[in-house]
Design a protein around this motif. Structure first.
Motif, PDB file in Angstrom:
ATOM      1  N   VAL A  86     -30.298  43.420   7.392  1.00  0.00           N
ATOM      2  CA  VAL A  86     -31.227  42.532   8.100  1.00  0.00           C
ATOM      3  C   VAL A  86     -30.638  42.121   9.446  1.00  0.00           C
ATOM      4  N   ALA A  87     -29.373  41.685   9.444  1.00  0.00           N
ATOM      5  CA  ALA A  87     -28.752  41.228  10.698  1.00  0.00           C
ATOM      6  C   ALA A  87     -28.689  42.365  11.710  1.00  0.00           C
ATOM      7  N   GLY A  88     -28.254  43.548  11.268  1.00  0.00           N
ATOM      8  CA  GLY A  88     -28.142  44.681  12.182  1.00  0.00           C
ATOM      9  C   GLY A  88     -29.495  45.091  12.742  1.00  0.00           C
ATOM     10  N   ALA A  89     -30.511  45.126  11.859  1.00  0.00           N
ATOM     11  CA  ALA A  89     -31.840  45.546  12.305  1.00  0.00           C
ATOM     12  C   ALA A  89     -32.397  44.575  13.348  1.00  0.00           C
ATOM     13  N   LEU A  90     -32.227  43.258  13.109  1.00  0.00           N
ATOM     14  CA  LEU A  90     -32.754  42.276  14.065  1.00  0.00           C
ATOM     15  C   LEU A  90     -31.988  42.342  15.383  1.00  0.00           C
ATOM     16  N   LEU A  91     -30.671  42.501  15.274  1.00  0.00           N
ATOM     17  CA  LEU A  91     -29.812  42.534  16.462  1.00  0.00           C
ATOM     18  C   LEU A  91     -30.169  43.730  17.349  1.00  0.00           C
ATOM     19  N   CYS A  92     -30.745  44.784  16.754  1.00  0.00           N
ATOM     20  CA  CYS A  92     -31.164  45.949  17.540  1.00  0.00           C
ATOM     21  C   CYS A  92     -32.630  45.845  17.943  1.00  0.00           C
ATOM     22  N   PHE A  93     -33.503  45.538  16.981  1.00  0.00           N
ATOM     23  CA  PHE A  93     -34.947  45.583  17.227  1.00  0.00           C
ATOM     24  C   PHE A  93     -35.370  44.649  18.365  1.00  0.00           C
ATOM     25  N   ILE A  94     -34.900  43.388  18.330  1.00  0.00           N
ATOM     26  CA  ILE A  94     -35.400  42.397  19.289  1.00  0.00           C
ATOM     27  C   ILE A  94     -35.116  42.801  20.741  1.00  0.00           C
ATOM     28  N   PRO A  95     -33.850  43.064  21.094  1.00  0.00           N
ATOM     29  CA  PRO A  95     -33.645  43.442  22.497  1.00  0.00           C
ATOM     30  C   PRO A  95     -34.262  44.787  22.868  1.00  0.00           C
ATOM     31  N   ASN A 140     -31.486  32.180  11.845  1.00  0.00           N
ATOM     32  CA  ASN A 140     -31.164  31.730  10.488  1.00  0.00           C
ATOM     33  C   ASN A 140     -30.040  32.555   9.887  1.00  0.00           C
ATOM     34  N   ALA A 141     -30.113  33.886  10.094  1.00  0.00           N
ATOM     35  CA  ALA A 141     -29.066  34.759   9.552  1.00  0.00           C
ATOM     36  C   ALA A 141     -27.717  34.410  10.174  1.00  0.00           C
ATOM     37  N   GLU A 142     -27.707  34.205  11.493  1.00  0.00           N
ATOM     38  CA  GLU A 142     -26.463  33.919  12.214  1.00  0.00           C
ATOM     39  C   GLU A 142     -25.909  32.547  11.803  1.00  0.00           C
TER      40      GLU A 142
END
Lengths: 304, 270
Positions: free
Chosen positions: A229-238, A294-296
């Protein structure tokens, strides 16, 4: 706990400076973007109107509020070009995030399984390219993918193709560039959660007769969900708002939102429309950004 | 506890992954020493493109601008980011915590075009002239979150009894922070500073929005020539930038090793 708190430097002293900075330079600008997205372009300095009335005269404020409108959003909604850019951004971001997961997971798994002496070295090797400018990393691929680039030269020399392939300036090149640029962002959270996994769980599964593949799918993979989840969000958003990669590797058909905002602002000098694109992008990304926060926050929460 | 075995599949994944990450960058460095003007044809070893860079005045000026902005913004970001991390770890739950963490973490993932545009519009609304300081403010806003995350991770793991001991021995909180906490988190603060420095030094998007005439940064200059195609001169400039960052990383690794060992000895004796 109260005793411990007495040992800490006072809250206002440490909280106020960063709080004020972020409120002034991160939060407040959004209000201005929102306001300008409701304005109309003008050939003036600054190039939009109405301007904020810096006075207490209610008449001027009423004129100001009446001058605002949703015209830019109507333009965005009515034009296929912007719909296309929005859908292409979300689509390319989703596909590249999946590709990143597929490429990054085996690497993160290998790092987590390496010996304790090797692990910090491998982490450093994955991070170092991230410290290099994104611009340079994307530029490196231009030299590889161009018609007279390294890849086409190799393919021609091996007789695999008769004439150079057009790879640069296509969506395939953009996907490749995105995967390359964001790979460390995917690997590091995955590695962090895989490395912390209790190895006895996988051991128990194999002791009970599960094959390595079954153990992976039923134990290792589900347990690494926070990292995924963290990796996907960290990539998808930017990636949704990415500008450099589609601009340098993409063709004219690669219209992503970040590139649209850039050209509305720099080429067409339409500040209100660029602001409206920024607002739409922010709205699209609010959900993922809150999930990321939230994850961070959970990851860095003080223990106990 | 036995770790799962490292299989041949793991080895292949690692080798391919590292090759994927490093081969493109290695090609840039290799071909920066290419004697030929043709970018992908090897024409013998030469340093002529580095010589050409030395004679390129706008490039040297842009590099100097980038360096100054990176020093100023990473110093500011380190100060603010360390304070933010300390507030989050040592002050538990306060009322505005959700808002604060939201503002802190959002710039890390927020597309840079949005941050850049919104900051520019703020500077225009305030009537500020764009230049060195506006880019510095933009870079500080982006990078202070990265510093905060690095320092926060270290603070969470820090043994609190050391600070409490200082307080029990009569140290005021600020004195305890400066003499006990800060030396212990110094490697993380240093790493945060370095991360902020390279992020600022490499940034194109925020600088393009917030800089003004006379404050063109190195990435802005490289970008405008990259758009026209690949040239050996850009290969040389890129290699120099990579070499500069690699040197900083090496210095940081050596420094944090020495400091880390010193801190371990000190706390071991204490």
């Amino acid at each position: 706990m109260s005793e411990a708190r007495a040992a800490a430097v006072g809250r206002p002293l440490v909280l106020f400076p960063p709080f004020l900075w972020l409120a002034l330079f991160f939060l407040a600008p959004f209000a201005i973007v929102l306001k300008i997205s409701l304005s109309e372009p003008a050939t003036a300095q600054p190039p939009y109107r109405p301007q904020l009335p810096w006075s207490l005269d209610p008449e001027r404020w009423r004129a100001f509020v009446e001058g605002l409108g949703l015209e830019n959003y109507r333009t965005l909604l009515a034009d296929d070009l912007y719909w296309g850019a929005g859908l292409a951004s979300l689509g390319l971001a989703a596909v590249s995030t999946l590709l990143l997961l597929a490429v990054g997971y085996p690497i993160a798994l290998a790092m987590a399984r390496a010996s304790a002496a090797w692990r910090p070295i491998l982490v450093a090797l994955i991070i170092v390219p991230f410290w290099t400018s994104l611009l340079i990393r994307v530029y490196a691929w231009m030299a590889i993918l161009s018609p007279e680039g390294f890849l086409n030269r190799a393919l021609l020399a091996l007789g695999i193709v008769g004439e150079p392939l057009q790879i640069l300036n296509t969506n395939a090149a953009v996907l490749l560039g995105l995967v390359y640029s964001y790979l460390p962002f995917m690997i590091l959270p995955l590695y962090a959660s895989l490395e912390r996994q209790d190895p006895t769980l996988a051991e128990a599964a194999s002791d009970l007769g599960a094959s390595p593949l079954v153990t992976f799918w039923t134990v290792t993979f589900p347990l690494s969900r926070p990292g995924i989840v963290a990796g996907a969000l960290l990539c998808f958003i930017p990636i949704v708002g990415e500008f450099i990669v589609p601009d340098l590797l993409g063709g004219s058909e690669t219209l992503m939102l970040g590139r649209t905002l850039w050209s509305e602002f720099f080429s067409n000098r339409d500040w209100p429309l660029a602001s409206a694109v920024a607002v739409v992008m922010t709205v699209l990304l609010v959900g993922p950004i809150v999930a990321y926060r939230n994850a961070e926050a959970r990851r860095l929460e003080p223990r106990g | 506890m036995r770790r799962s075995r490292f299989t041949w599949f793991n080895g292949v994944a690692l080798a391919l992954g590292l090759a994927f990450l490093y081969v493109p960058l290695a090609l840039v460095v290799l071909y920066s020493f290419n004697g030929s003007r043709l970018v992908t044809v090897w024409g013998g070893f030469s340093t002529r493109w580095y010589g050409a860079l030395l004679a390129n005045e706008p490039l040297k000026e842009a590099a100097w601008t980038s360096l100054k902005i990176a020093v100023a913004s990473s110093a500011l970001a380190t100060l603010l980011g360390t304070l933010a991390a300390y507030a989050l770890v040592r002050h538990g739950r306060f009322r505005s915590r959700t808002l604060f963490t939201g503002m802190l973490y959002a710039p890390m993932v927020m597309p840079e075009v949005i941050t850049g545009l919104s900051l520019l519009l703020l500077f225009v609304a305030l009537g500020l002239e764009r230049g060195f300081w506006t880019v510095t403010v933009a870079h500080t806003t982006l990078t202070l979150a990265f510093v905060a995350v690095v320092v926060q991770a270290r603070l969470v793991d820090l043994d609190r009894t050391l600070e409490e001991a200082a307080a029990d021995l009569g140290a005021q909180p600020v004195a305890a922070f400066l003499t006990v906490t800060l030396p212990l988190i110094a490697p993380a603060v240093g790493a945060g500073f370095l991360l902020a420095f390279t992020l600022s030094f490499d940034d194109l998007v925020l600088a393009s929005f917030t800089s003004g005439p006379g404050s063109t940064t190195l990435p802005m200059l490289i970008y405008s020539s990259v758009r026209l195609g690949v040239t050996p001169e850009i290969n040389a400039a890129s290699s120099l930038m990579m070499g500069f960052v690699a040197m900083l990383l090496l210095a940081a690794a050596v420094m944090s090793r020495r400091r880390g060992r010193g801190a371990a000895v000190r706390s071991g004796r204490g």
